[in-house]
Design a protein around this motif. Structure first.
Motif, mmCIF file in Angstrom:
data_model
loop_
_atom_site.group_PDB
_atom_site.id
_atom_site.type_symbol
_atom_site.label_atom_id
_atom_site.label_comp_id
_atom_site.label_asym_id
_atom_site.label_seq_id
_atom_site.Cartn_x
_atom_site.Cartn_y
_atom_site.Cartn_z
ATOM 1 N N ILE A 80 112.963 21.051 120.411
ATOM 2 C CA ILE A 80 112.444 20.512 119.155
ATOM 3 C C ILE A 80 111.987 21.649 118.238
ATOM 4 O O ILE A 80 111.579 22.717 118.708
ATOM 5 N N THR A 88 115.835 17.317 116.693
ATOM 6 C CA THR A 88 114.671 16.433 116.685
ATOM 7 C C THR A 88 114.612 15.670 118.001
ATOM 8 O O THR A 88 115.596 15.625 118.756
ATOM 9 N N THR A 89 113.483 15.055 118.267
ATOM 10 C CA THR A 89 113.335 14.296 119.510
ATOM 11 C C THR A 89 114.352 13.172 119.596
ATOM 12 O O THR A 89 114.952 12.941 120.659
ATOM 13 N N GLU A 136 117.314 13.023 118.258
ATOM 14 C CA GLU A 136 118.632 13.608 118.536
ATOM 15 C C GLU A 136 118.740 14.020 119.992
ATOM 16 O O GLU A 136 119.796 13.846 120.627
ATOM 17 N N GLY A 139 110.016 12.994 110.712
ATOM 18 C CA GLY A 139 111.059 13.379 111.657
ATOM 19 C C GLY A 139 110.561 14.345 112.714
ATOM 20 O O GLY A 139 111.209 14.547 113.734
ATOM 21 N N HIS A 140 109.400 14.958 112.476
ATOM 22 C CA HIS A 140 108.809 15.876 113.448
ATOM 23 C C HIS A 140 107.816 15.130 114.327
ATOM 24 O O HIS A 140 106.915 14.449 113.825
ATOM 25 N N CYS A 141 107.946 15.270 115.641
ATOM 26 C CA CYS A 141 107.033 14.568 116.536
ATOM 27 C C CYS A 141 105.615 15.131 116.445
ATOM 28 O O CYS A 141 104.652 14.428 116.731
#
Length: 311
Positions: A98, A128-129, A131, A197-199
């Motif tokens: 990530i 990304t997570t 993906e 989109g970012h965890c």
């Protein structure tokens, strides 16, 4: 029936196009089509509805694809069994990482790993997570490094480390005089966040929402990198939260702006994740040992509270 034919079926099922599937499997389109047709004739069924665009699976084709995935995975495991018996650690290994972990963790372990296991050909992707989960389930990744827990079926999670959140607070901010801060001090309206989109962003939102129900409509200023968030914070546009490893690279002149949380410190759980079929497990274990050995020397926090990365 051959394993190769089944691999061709899986390629077409994913690409929904014979030409693209042929390119992916490095054969000519007529060869791929002929082999799939031979399989259909042997089974006396039709796997693909060729009259549709894109190509779709027939009802029996869907069942065939499910079984084909299992058979192909098991055939791959055979080579794994041989490699493990021989103690061989090598071959291609595809791993996703990530974006909020890649720039800090990768430089810490990559050289050590490649020196120790020179026969492993690493293929690393920043993903990304979402993906990562998709690619793991489709067999396009051997493993990944992501914030957990993800609560996904058929994906194993092996915790590598717990990384505390650290506040970056500019001069003159209402919290700048505090030696340590508390989760209750956080105000989402005053927090600079990573873009959607970012965890890590989702984890911060979850952390703040545990105190009060706050609408995401309040967030206006977002960025794709921590470096930008720090620059915006220095301009007096708000405070931000950073993962601990990222703070190790902050210039000395900015260290006075860092504030740690009162214990238990909110933290994210970072894990090595992989499919439950455990293909290439010997490489996964080797990577885990190398990363864990490096990170233990960098993160000494013990009393932490894990924040979920799930929206």
């Amino acid at each position: 029936m051959t394993i190769t034919q089944l691999k061709y079926v899986l390629a077409v099922a994913e690409a929904k196009n014979f030409t693209k599937a042929a390119q992916k499997t490095f054969v000519t389109q007529p060869t791929l089509s002929m082999q799939i047709q031979k399989l259909e004739e042997e089974l006396e069924i039709v796997i693909f509805d060729r009259s549709t665009k894109p190509i779709e699976l027939t009802p029996i084709g869907q069942k065939i694809v499910t079984q084909a995935k299992s058979i192909v995975n098991e055939s791959n495991r055979m080579q794994d069994v041989v490699d493990q018996e021989k103690g061989f650690i090598g071959g291609e290994f595809k791993i996703g990482i990530i974006p909020t972990v890649m720039p800090t963790l990768l430089p810490m372990f990559l050289k050590n790993f490649t020196n120790k296991y020179p026969k492993v050909q690493l293929k690393i992707e920043e993903l990304t997570t979402d993906e990562i989960i998709s690619k793991l389930k489709r067999g396009h990744l051997d493993a990944a490094i992501a914030a957990t827990p993800l609560e996904q079926e058929k994906i194993k999670e092996r915790v590598i480390y717990y990384e505390p959140f650290v506040a970056y607070i500019p001069e003159g901010h209402k919290l700048s005089e505090k030696e340590k801060i508390n989760v209750d001090d956080l105000d989402l309206d005053d927090l600079l966040l990573l873009e959607d989109g970012h965890c890590f962003r989702d984890g911060i939102i979850n952390l703040c929402k545990s105190n009060a129900a706050i609408s995401e409509d309040h967030f206006q200023l977002q960025s794709g990198s921590f470096e930008t968030l720090i620059k915006l914070s220095n301009e007096g546009l708000g405070m931000t939260l950073l993962p601990y490893l990222h703070t190790l690279d902050i210039p000395e002149r900015q260290l006075s702006k860092l504030r740690y949380f009162e214990e238990p410190s909110p933290a994210r759980e970072v894990s090595l994740i992989y499919s439950t079929n455990e293909l290439k497990l010997q490489i996964i274990n080797a990577m885990y040992d190398v990363i864990a050995g490096v990170v233990r020397g960098a993160i000494r926090f013990q009393d932490v509270k894990i924040v979920s990365p799930i929206k």
